[in-house]
Design a protein around this motif. Structure first.
Motif, mmCIF file in Angstrom:
data_model
loop_
_atom_site.group_PDB
_atom_site.id
_atom_site.type_symbol
_atom_site.label_atom_id
_atom_site.label_comp_id
_atom_site.label_asym_id
_atom_site.label_seq_id
_atom_site.Cartn_x
_atom_site.Cartn_y
_atom_site.Cartn_z
ATOM 1 N N ILE A 128 -44.433 -45.374 -14.750
ATOM 2 C CA ILE A 128 -44.526 -46.522 -13.840
ATOM 3 C C ILE A 128 -45.033 -47.789 -14.531
ATOM 4 C CG2 ILE A 128 -46.846 -46.055 -12.986
ATOM 5 C CD1 ILE A 128 -45.619 -46.725 -10.156
ATOM 6 N N LEU A 129 -45.713 -47.657 -15.670
ATOM 7 C CA LEU A 129 -46.249 -48.821 -16.386
ATOM 8 C C LEU A 129 -45.464 -49.168 -17.649
ATOM 9 C CD1 LEU A 129 -50.072 -48.091 -16.081
ATOM 10 C CD2 LEU A 129 -48.711 -49.718 -14.749
ATOM 11 N N ARG A 130 -44.422 -48.463 -17.936
ATOM 12 C CA ARG A 130 -43.691 -48.677 -19.187
ATOM 13 C C ARG A 130 -42.915 -49.989 -19.237
ATOM 14 N NH1 ARG A 130 -41.860 -42.450 -20.233
ATOM 15 N NH2 ARG A 130 -44.000 -41.698 -20.389
ATOM 16 N N SER A 131 -42.716 -50.620 -18.101
ATOM 17 C CA SER A 131 -42.053 -51.937 -18.138
ATOM 18 C C SER A 131 -42.918 -52.948 -18.887
ATOM 19 C CB SER A 131 -41.764 -52.434 -16.718
ATOM 20 O OG SER A 131 -42.970 -52.597 -15.994
ATOM 21 N N PHE A 132 -44.217 -52.708 -18.983
ATOM 22 C CA PHE A 132 -45.125 -53.594 -19.714
ATOM 23 C C PHE A 132 -45.149 -53.285 -21.213
ATOM 24 C CE2 PHE A 132 -46.785 -53.386 -15.395
ATOM 25 C CZ PHE A 132 -46.833 -54.737 -15.078
ATOM 26 N N PRO B 285 -51.834 -42.653 -13.103
ATOM 27 C CA PRO B 285 -52.016 -43.247 -11.782
ATOM 28 C C PRO B 285 -52.130 -42.134 -10.739
ATOM 29 C CG PRO B 285 -49.750 -43.495 -12.500
ATOM 30 C CD PRO B 285 -50.507 -42.859 -13.627
ATOM 31 N N ALA B 286 -53.019 -42.341 -9.758
ATOM 32 C CA ALA B 286 -53.189 -41.357 -8.695
ATOM 33 C C ALA B 286 -51.940 -41.335 -7.813
ATOM 34 C CB ALA B 286 -54.417 -41.701 -7.866
ATOM 35 N N MET B 287 -51.621 -40.172 -7.324
ATOM 36 C CA MET B 287 -50.469 -39.990 -6.448
ATOM 37 C C MET B 287 -50.979 -39.765 -5.031
ATOM 38 S SD MET B 287 -47.985 -40.193 -8.563
ATOM 39 C CE MET B 287 -46.532 -39.387 -7.982
ATOM 40 N N ARG C 267 -59.579 -49.323 -11.921
ATOM 41 C CA ARG C 267 -59.166 -49.250 -10.515
ATOM 42 C C ARG C 267 -59.291 -47.817 -10.022
ATOM 43 N NH1 ARG C 267 -57.287 -53.718 -8.390
ATOM 44 N NH2 ARG C 267 -56.554 -55.387 -9.753
ATOM 45 N N ARG C 268 -59.645 -47.662 -8.753
ATOM 46 C CA ARG C 268 -59.934 -46.326 -8.231
ATOM 47 C C ARG C 268 -58.719 -45.430 -8.178
ATOM 48 N NH1 ARG C 268 -59.627 -45.811 -2.285
ATOM 49 N NH2 ARG C 268 -58.620 -47.705 -1.556
ATOM 50 N N TYR C 269 -57.526 -45.984 -8.197
ATOM 51 C CA TYR C 269 -56.323 -45.152 -8.164
ATOM 52 C C TYR C 269 -55.749 -44.894 -9.560
ATOM 53 C CZ TYR C 269 -54.164 -49.764 -8.364
ATOM 54 O OH TYR C 269 -53.820 -51.037 -8.717
ATOM 55 N N VAL C 270 -56.511 -45.221 -10.591
ATOM 56 C CA VAL C 270 -56.095 -44.954 -11.974
ATOM 57 C C VAL C 270 -57.105 -43.992 -12.587
ATOM 58 C CG1 VAL C 270 -55.726 -45.956 -14.263
ATOM 59 C CG2 VAL C 270 -55.029 -47.225 -12.226
#
Length: 90
Positions: free
Chosen positions: A9-13, A85-87, A53-56
Motif C-alpha cells: 500500500i505504500l510502494r507508490s512512494f 499497516p493495521a488491517m 500512527r496508531r494504525y501502523v
C-alpha cells in the motif's frame, strides 16, 4: 544502513520497491531518512507530533518497537525495519 520493508500500500512512494535502505542510529532516524528518500511516505507513518500512527506497526527485526524503546530503539546496519499497516474489517 537498515533495510526497510515497504508494504504494498505504500510502494507508490518508493517507486514500487518492496525494500529501501535508510540510515539512522534509531528507528525514528531511519523513518525520517525514509521520508527524505521517499517524499510523502512520512505522514503515512508518523503523526503531527512525530509519533508512529496508531494504525501502523513497526518492527525491528522481529520485535514490535512498542515493546522496545519505540522510536528511540537503536538500529544496527544489519537490522531490518518492517512496516505493517493495521488491517480492519470482518
Amino acid at each position: 544502513m537498515a533495510k526497510v520493508r515497504i508494504p504494498t500500500i505504500l510502494r507508490s512512494f518508493t517507486r514500487n520497491q518492496d525494500q529501501v535502505t535508510a540510515g539512522g542510529a534509531t528507528v525514528g532516524e531511519v523513518l525520517r531518512e525514509l521520508e527524505r528518500l521517499c517524499p510523502g511516505i512520512g505522514p503515512r507513518l508518523l503523526d503531527d507530533k512525530g509519533a508512529v500512527r496508531r494504525y501502523v506497526n513497526v518492527f525491528l527485526n522481529d520485535e514490535d518497537i512498542r515493546f522496545l524503546q519505540e522510536l528511540d530503539t537503536p538500529v544496527k546496519e544489519s537490522d531490518r525495519v518492517t512496516l505493517i499497516p493495521a488491517m480492519a474489517g470482518g
